[in-house]
Design a protein around this motif. Structure first.
Motif: not given
Length: 603
Positions: A281, A283, A540, A550
């Motif tokens: 993911r 970011m 993100r 995260d």
């Protein structure tokens, strides 16, 4: 604003909740790759070149803008003009390119791909615009307080929009290279152009089918300026850049608007931003890389009030007041009372003690650092043989027991809860004590040759401290190695130790709400080669904010072998060279403390 430390165990029954109420998305700072740039001037501005005058205000085509500037004489006697790098970006639309050369800043602006010489002070980096201004036809004149810039007359002659695979693109065609400025007002991009607009273009523009935009308007401001207002979909930010043949300003509306930035800003201080993929993911991330062993560079805690632990301010204000080149927000605090809720040690002096065995970072001038959970154990030895444990030092965290307040807290102490007993200690001896019924009343002076003991729900201890009682203070940190370091900032939770994620917020007394929420994040870490990483990340690309795990994984991805979570939410702020770099400044909240990067001034 501090977030997520719902502190329990308060003596007065209240919870000093530091709650997150704002969300913000990092403002992109676009740059674009270019061929090897030409050099407008062959050398960096020489150290010690004589400053002629400087100021903090620029007028651009008659419009006043707060930007720092400087003029100096070169060794050959030429008058040179410099504008701070952040100021030049913001008022001219110049995009910086990556560089490992601290003496030159390459840039791209329409057809120009050149490099500007740098002039570094203790807190600002000026870029020499003398040759660029001459080539672009700018008229530059300085008064004692203001730098006046007039650019050649220009026109907006066309605008078009197209749908791309990644989002929308708007192209604004002009008849020559022009400065432009971007600003964000909520979800609206305001693009100010130093050019007159064709009256035929000043009409609402109809969107093409399927575009990711809500509305666009063009306005004529004056004979020199026009303005474009573009409402953006939630979660998106623009990438604004220029190109030539013909001259155009391009506005790309896309989720991945952040462009890689890797600039050696000063010796030992690198400015970076990049889209980083964590757990598949991506970011956007902004950070500073700091070499603590670089001569002339140091890192210390900073606070807005040099004489008291009371008070908050925008990080930019605190950084400017402390004359630092760069800074990141630090530890937690009580937003309502504006008091610290964690460890702050500066140059070997405890400004505020740790709470709840929370994570902290300690460091010295040699680049050594310690990341661990920290407690401070203070005990008083009374003349009658009694050992009296203390709960906290110079802290806004309230707990039943006995706390200690020194003159680092401020010149006076005002009771923080009802029914406190305040004991004054001078020259290691109790001088007197007094009971104060109401919180917020009856400030008590803190002696310069002693300290105050504040008893909360602890009447029995008062009988052990009559006037004349001699006292001996014992103080130790756990782990003991913390006491070897002059600089400490506490926050939490601890993210990484020895290259492994050690996240355990429950062990550090964080509330369940704090543990489970997602938010913008700040952290500090250290790599295997000793480089410090000062990192902020907001969300993100899909718009979701970050959990504590995260952030731990992100720090690990960036190469940290040790890392600490800092205060976050609207507190998260990264400051460099006089400007907030990672978010629209108006969205940043006031904070109690930070970590500042100091550069020695040029001789």
């Amino acid at each position: 604003m501090a977030f997520g430390a719902a502190l329990v165990g308060i003596v007065d029954g209240s919870q000093l909740h530091v709650g997150m109420t704002e969300r913000a998305i990092a403002q992109p700072l676009p740059t674009f790759p270019s061929p090897t740039p030409a050099i407008l001037s062959p050398t960096q501005m020489p150290v010690g070149a004589a400053t002629v005058q400087q100021g903090a205000q620029i007028t651009l085509n008659g419009r006043s803008i707060a930007v720092a500037w400087m003029q100096w004489r070169s060794p050959t006697g030429d008058l040179r003009t410099g504008i701070t790098d952040a100021g030049l970006q913001s008022i001219m639309g110049i995009q910086f390119l990556n560089t490992d050369n601290v003496a030159q800043q390459p840039f791209q602006w329409f057809a120009s791909t050149a490099s500007l010489p740098t002039r570094l002070t203790s807190s600002l980096r000026y870029l020499d615009i003398t040759d660029l201004a001459q080539q672009a036809g700018w008229q530059v004149q300085a008064t004692p307080e203001t730098l006046q810039i007039v650019t050649p007359a220009a026109k907006v002659i066309g605008i078009r929009q197209s749908k791309q695979s990644w989002g929308d693109r708007w192209v604004i065609q002009v008849d020559r290279s022009i400065p432009w400025q971007t600003d964000f007002q909520g979800q609206e991009l305001v693009l100010t152009l130093e050019a007159q607009i064709d009256p035929a273009l000043v009409q609402p523009l109809k969107p093409n089918s399927g575009t990711d935009r809500q509305s666009l308007k063009l306005e004529s401001i004056s004979t020199h300026q026009s303005r474009l207002r573009l409402t953006l979909p939630s979660g998106l930010r623009p990438r604004v850049w220029s190109t030539s043949a013909p001259d155009r300003i391009v506005v790309d509306i896309r989720p991945d608007s952040l462009v890689e930035q890797n600039i050696l800003w000063a010796p030992g201080l690198r400015w970076r931003q990049q889209i980083v993929t964590v757990g598949n993911r991506p970011m956007p991330v902004q950070w500073l890389e700091v070499n603590p062993r670089q001569p002339g560079l140091s890192m210390k805690p900073i606070a807005p009030n040099p004489t008291s632990m009371l008070g908050t301010a925008l990080l930019a204000q605190t950084a400017t007041q402390n004359q630092v080149a760069a800074a990141i927000n630090g530890g937690f605090f009580n937003r309502n009372r504006q008091l610290p809720l964690g460890a702050i040690r500066q140059d070997g002096q405890w400004l505020s003690g740790p709470v709840l065995n929370r994570g902290a970072i300690a460091w010295d001038t040699s680049g050594n650092a310690l990341f661990d959970r920290l407690t401070l154990q203070e005990t008083l030895m009374a003349g009658n043989g009694q050992r009296l444990p203390l709960t906290h030092l110079n802290s806004g965290y309230l707990q039943a027991g006995m706390a200690r307040y020194t003159n680092h807290w401020g010149p006076t102490y005002t009771p923080l809860s009802d029914n406190e007993i305040v004991v004054t200690v001078q020259n290691n001896q109790v001088s007197h004590q007094q009971a104060i019924a109401k919180a917020g009343t009856s400030p008590v002076p803190i002696p310069t040759d002693g300290y105050l003991l504040v008893l909360r729900s602890n009447q029995a201890a008062a009988s052990l401290l009559p006037a004349g009682t001699p006292l001996q203070l014992e103080s130790a940190t756990n782990p003991p190695t913390f006491n070897q370091f002059p600089q400490i900032i506490g926050a939490g939770p601890l993210l990484i130790q020895n290259g492994q994620i050690v996240l355990n917020p429950q062990a550090e007394g964080f509330s369940q709400a704090f543990i489970t929420e997602t938010a913008p994040r700040s952290a500090i870490g250290q790599t295997a080669n000793g480089t410090f990483l000062l990192v902020t990340a907001y969300n993100r690309l899909d718009g979701t904010e970050l959990s504590l795990m995260d952030m731990a994984q992100l720090m690990q991805q960036l190469g940290a072998i040790a890392a600490l979570n800092l205060d976050g939410g609207s507190s998260s702020t990264l400051f460099l060279g006089g400007e907030v770099r990672d978010r629209p400044p108006r969205t940043a909240a006031r904070v109690h403390n930070g970590i500042g990067i100091f550069l020695a001034p040029n001789p």
